[in-house]
Write a protein that holds these residues in place. Structure first.
Motif, PDB file in Angstrom:
ATOM      1  N   SER A  84      56.898 -17.315  80.513  1.00  0.00           N
ATOM      2  CA  SER A  84      55.722 -18.034  80.997  1.00  0.00           C
ATOM      3  C   SER A  84      56.038 -18.800  82.282  1.00  0.00           C
ATOM      4  N   PHE A  85      57.184 -19.438  82.327  1.00  0.00           N
ATOM      5  CA  PHE A  85      57.545 -20.168  83.536  1.00  0.00           C
ATOM      6  C   PHE A  85      57.819 -19.217  84.699  1.00  0.00           C
ATOM      7  N   ALA A  86      58.428 -18.068  84.400  1.00  0.00           N
ATOM      8  CA  ALA A  86      58.679 -17.080  85.452  1.00  0.00           C
ATOM      9  C   ALA A  86      57.357 -16.568  86.016  1.00  0.00           C
ATOM     10  N   ARG A  87      56.396 -16.358  85.129  1.00  0.00           N
ATOM     11  CA  ARG A  87      55.072 -15.910  85.577  1.00  0.00           C
ATOM     12  C   ARG A  87      54.393 -16.993  86.411  1.00  0.00           C
ATOM     13  N   ALA A  88      54.578 -18.265  85.992  1.00  0.00           N
ATOM     14  CA  ALA A  88      54.013 -19.371  86.772  1.00  0.00           C
ATOM     15  C   ALA A  88      54.617 -19.407  88.164  1.00  0.00           C
ATOM     16  N   GLU A  89      55.919 -19.111  88.248  1.00  0.00           N
ATOM     17  CA  GLU A  89      56.582 -19.099  89.555  1.00  0.00           C
ATOM     18  C   GLU A  89      56.057 -17.966  90.430  1.00  0.00           C
ATOM     19  N   GLU A  90      55.772 -16.818  89.799  1.00  0.00           N
ATOM     20  CA  GLU A  90      55.216 -15.698  90.570  1.00  0.00           C
ATOM     21  C   GLU A  90      53.862 -16.083  91.167  1.00  0.00           C
ATOM     22  N   LEU A  91      53.076 -16.765  90.341  1.00  0.00           N
ATOM     23  CA  LEU A  91      51.745 -17.135  90.790  1.00  0.00           C
ATOM     24  C   LEU A  91      51.777 -18.257  91.830  1.00  0.00           C
ATOM     25  N   GLU A  92      52.768 -19.138  91.690  1.00  0.00           N
ATOM     26  CA  GLU A  92      52.864 -20.278  92.606  1.00  0.00           C
ATOM     27  C   GLU A  92      54.344 -20.596  92.825  1.00  0.00           C
ATOM     28  N   PRO A  93      54.989 -19.965  93.793  1.00  0.00           N
ATOM     29  CA  PRO A  93      56.442 -20.106  93.997  1.00  0.00           C
ATOM     30  C   PRO A  93      56.906 -21.544  94.198  1.00  0.00           C
ATOM     31  N   ASP A  94      56.033 -22.397  94.726  1.00  0.00           N
ATOM     32  CA  ASP A  94      56.428 -23.776  94.981  1.00  0.00           C
ATOM     33  C   ASP A  94      55.973 -24.734  93.889  1.00  0.00           C
TER      34      ASP A  94
END
Length: 306
Positions: free
Chosen positions: A1-11
């Protein structure tokens, strides 16, 4: 889930930080450090990220790096108690107790309700032998209802009171510590025996000695307390037997032979006392306590030193 969040918003700061938490949980410290430092880059004024990164550095054995990392940012986080506290821990690891006490004191001022900073300060003060100030903070903590069952704090306060030559107060605390669930607290019984010996409360000395011998027969403390009680009662033979029991447990402890020598002198057997001290000196020739006792006794007995 956190990796997906990073994909959606890298910063996204939270995505970076919590991935760091997950890496740290599974001992992937390099990856954790990278995530924490990235989170700090994205939110440079958040001390939580700086602390997380520094703690990983410490876990990795990079104490210098952790200290430099925090010191570089101290102007930003000068009012954060966590940063001051961690810098205090680093100073303690280095053996710089004076600096550690100053850091812990600053952390306590910044977060007076955070008891962990006060406890750190107490430990540092006791290392510095500043027992008076340590006792001030300990007594204040023990007045709080949430600490009424904190046996560790009471043990620390007993140490302070003993160092400050306030044995009556120390005894009162210890009597409470050995009641109820504390009846098997060996350290409390040993401390109670020693304090009671100082106060010539011989009944408690005898009780403490019996308790310690029963609870920890592999330690010399109970036998020593019993020997001191026998000595005060004038039963020198029993005192010597108790010290023999202590020597069976710790045969290399030359201080026990010094005690035996003192009792033999009181019993009028200076010749045997000299023999005991010579045996102690043979096993530990560099021990100044033994050397001083032997030289003093031989002068009194007019025995040639050679």
């Amino acid at each position: 889930s956190f990796a997906r969040a990073e994909e959606l918003e890298p910063d996204n700061v939270d995505a970076q930080y919590y991935q760091g938490v997950l890496h740290e949980r599974v001992q992937e410290r390099e990856q954790a450090l990278a995530r924490y430092t990235r989170a700090l880059e994205l939110a440079p004024s958040n001390p939580q990220f700086a602390l997380a990164a520094a703690e990983v550095m410490i876990d990795m054995g990079s104490l210098d790096q952790a200290e430099s990392f925090l010191a570089e940012r101290e102007n930003i986080f000068r009012l954060d108690p966590g940063v001051q506290q961690l810098l205090g821990h680093i100073a303690m690891m280095r053996g710089d107790t004076q600096t550690a006490a100053a850091r812990f004191g600053q952390a306590r001022i910044l977060a007076p309700e955070d008891q962990s900073t006060t406890e750190d300060l107490v430990h540092a003060l006791m290392e510095l032998k500043n027992y008076s100030e340590a006792d001030f903070y300990l007594s204040a903590m023990l007045r709080r209802s949430e600490n009424e069952n904190r046996r560790d704090l009471k043990h620390l306060r007993v140490q302070c009171l003993q160092a400050l030559e306030r044995p009556v107060e120390a005894r009162d605390i210890l009597v409470g510590l050995v009641q109820g669930d504390g009846q098997t607290d060996v350290q409390a019984w040993i401390a109670l025996g020693n304090v009671s010996l100082q106060l010539r409360d011989l009944g408690r000395v005898r009780e403490a000695a019996s308790r310690v011998v029963g609870l920890a027969p592999n330690r010399p403390d109970g036998f020593i307390l019993r020997a001191m009680w026998n000595r005060h009662m004038g039963d020198y033979s029993a005192a010597l037997r108790s010290l023999d029991d202590a020597l069976d447990v710790t045969p290399q402890d030359t201080s026990l032979r010094v005690m035996q020598a003192a009792i033999l002198v009181e019993a009028g057997r200076s010749d045997l006392a000299i023999r005991e001290l010579r045996m102690a000196q043979a096993s530990d020739p560099s021990n100044p306590q033994v050397t001083r006792a032997l030289e003093s006794l031989m002068r009194e007995a007019a025995v040639p030193t050679n």
